[in-house]
Design an enzyme around this catalytic site. Sequence first.
Site, PDB file in Angstrom:
ATOM      1  CG  HIS A 238      -1.444   1.461   1.734  1.00  0.00           C
ATOM      2  ND1 HIS A 238      -2.558   1.901   0.600  1.00  0.00           N
ATOM      3  CD2 HIS A 238      -1.503   2.290   2.711  1.00  0.00           C
ATOM      4  CE1 HIS A 238      -2.763   3.180   1.234  1.00  0.00           C
ATOM      5  NE2 HIS A 238      -2.103   3.214   2.316  1.00  0.00           N
TER       6      HIS A 238
ATOM      7  CG  ASP B 228      -3.904   6.836   2.034  1.00  0.00           C
ATOM      8  OD1 ASP B 228      -3.255   5.769   2.145  1.00  0.00           O
ATOM      9  OD2 ASP B 228      -4.572   7.228   2.718  1.00  0.00           O
TER      10      ASP B 228
ATOM     11  CD  GLU C  13      -4.059   6.742  12.313  1.00  0.00           C
ATOM     12  OE1 GLU C  13      -4.063   7.936  11.662  1.00  0.00           O
ATOM     13  OE2 GLU C  13      -4.819   6.334  12.873  1.00  0.00           O
ATOM     14  CG  ASP C  14      -1.479   2.405  10.299  1.00  0.00           C
ATOM     15  OD1 ASP C  14      -2.317   2.839  10.954  1.00  0.00           O
ATOM     16  OD2 ASP C  14      -1.545   2.330   8.986  1.00  0.00           O
TER      17      ASP C  14
ATOM     18  CG  HIS D   7       0.603   7.665   3.636  1.00  0.00           C
ATOM     19  ND1 HIS D   7       1.114   6.662   2.651  1.00  0.00           N
ATOM     20  CD2 HIS D   7      -0.502   7.059   4.016  1.00  0.00           C
ATOM     21  CE1 HIS D   7       0.282   6.040   2.623  1.00  0.00           C
ATOM     22  NE2 HIS D   7      -0.869   5.905   3.327  1.00  0.00           N
TER      23      HIS D   7
ATOM     24  CG  ASP E 276     -20.430  12.557 -23.309  1.00  0.00           C
ATOM     25  OD1 ASP E 276     -21.523  12.068 -23.222  1.00  0.00           O
ATOM     26  OD2 ASP E 276     -20.096  13.444 -22.421  1.00  0.00           O
TER      27      ASP E 276
HETATM   28 MN    MN Z   1      -2.493   4.712   3.896  1.00  0.00          MN
END
Ligand code: MN
Length: 567
Positions: free
Chosen positions: A49, A139, A77-78, A73, A260
Amino acid sequence: MTLDKLIKEFKKHFPSDENGAQVIARAFAFAKNAHKNQKRASGENYFSHIFETAYKLAMWRLDYQSIAAGLLHDTIEDCKISAESLKKEFGEEITFLVEGVTKLGALKYHEDDQGLESLRKMILAISKDLRVVFIKLADRLHNMKTLRYVPQQKQKRIAVETAEIYAPLAYRLGMQNVAGELEDLAFPYIYPDKHKWVTENVKETFEERMRYLKNVEPVVKNQLEKSGIKPLSLDYRAKRFYSLYKKLLRYDMNLENIYDLVALRLIVNTVEECYLTLGVIHQLWPPLPGRIKDYIALPKPNGYQSLHTTVFCVDDRPTEFQIRTVDMHEQAEHGAAAHWFYESKKGTSEYNEGKIAALDSKESIWIRQLKNWQSQFPGSKEFIEALKVDFFSDRIFVLTPKGRVIDMPVGATPIDFAYHIHSSVGDSCVGAKVNNKIVSLDAPLQSGDIVEVLTQKNKKPSEGWLALVKTHYAKKKIKASLKKASPIPKKTEYKITCEARIGLIKDLSAIISRNHIPVIKLETFLNEKYPFIKIVIDTENKEKAEMLMLKMKKINGVKEIGYKIVE
Ligand code: MN
């Protein structure tokens, strides 16, 4: 998923930036290590990811800071890596971007939220730097591609958030391709039945349209060549499913009315050639009235430029053509990210040698729009500065631990926040955690802060809070609560009609003080025709007042005695 692949993509756009490549390599190793034991819901390594997010940013031609931040990123957080250690390792700028993405991560869409538009604005306000938004979009793109592995009850919320918040934001930033992709990824989770209907019904029509356009292509090419125009490319643009669905709703779900569904897209060298090409096409086939769109002279609000026309083409079938230059195409593909790229190249040798085409110096309309969002925008700032300013100088947006957005004035404190949640939360507030750290109740909040109020039963606000709050609402509630908490104490007032006897006052006060009640006021009116004494004592207890009255009545010289409770 290799570093080589990522660096190769970066070097396509920044061939001589060795330092940048090195930072990316360091961030790559750091992130790979940080996530090493983590898995995605899909069972893949978590790092897949991370890589896809960063790779997308490289494809959007963002700078090495953005790509490094893309790699990092999810580390705060993780992986519980602190911002401080990121700062030590990668410096302020990259850490700032990672923290921005982390803050955005706390934001959750709720169906009952105040306007979606203010949510989108808030994302910009929290981000402070558009690169944070680009990272978030990259993300989100990958998260949407793997949404099927996420627990079902979460899927719809994430999909709606994507379609309602992130896709329009991407569109606003001129990244309509990203916007369309996000919408199409969200579509099956939001409207499973409609998605099924559209994909099933379009397939045949779509293939038939492609076969038809393949026949049109040589006719166009031939005619353009005769006029001395050699298109740089001629390809097909298939309408995206979700936007097709939205259009079908307006056209009785009749595919025949959608001209279109597939459009022919011509990319030419200059603006002049765009108009010449339009003329050639109109000479070949008559245009449908009202379907000629000159987005070159009048760009869309998000900066999109192109000429569109629908003509009665081969076999009189209405067919849409889109004509634009390379730069316009670039803008349509990358939007604001394209601007970022050009600006980041300014002053470099590549730029000065004209290897990189300068975009129209007029700032795109979307930037102006961003600026309008902030009323007090200072006049003539450089582009990058314009992206980094606070879009809203007087408001901040903070979050509850559940990701609900609270909009407050600049300078608001945890007490303001607590009252905003509920006046009972405000009244019983004893402390606050901001981003998981205990802070003092007077600490001003910042956009993106996650605020948790600590409460205690039966706690009352203090008078000093009035000086600490910024919102009128909190002030009002504190005042109301102070009034309730300490009602003005009541007192007992006696009126004693008496003779003007020497020693009477002494006898009266002796009785009162024996009962341990302070005397607040004692007034004598002994020169009146009917002399009397007024005594105010500090009790509101009726029994005590009564008992005292009976005792005083027995004093020599007291004729009559009455009392009332006063404030
Ligand atoms: Mn992420």
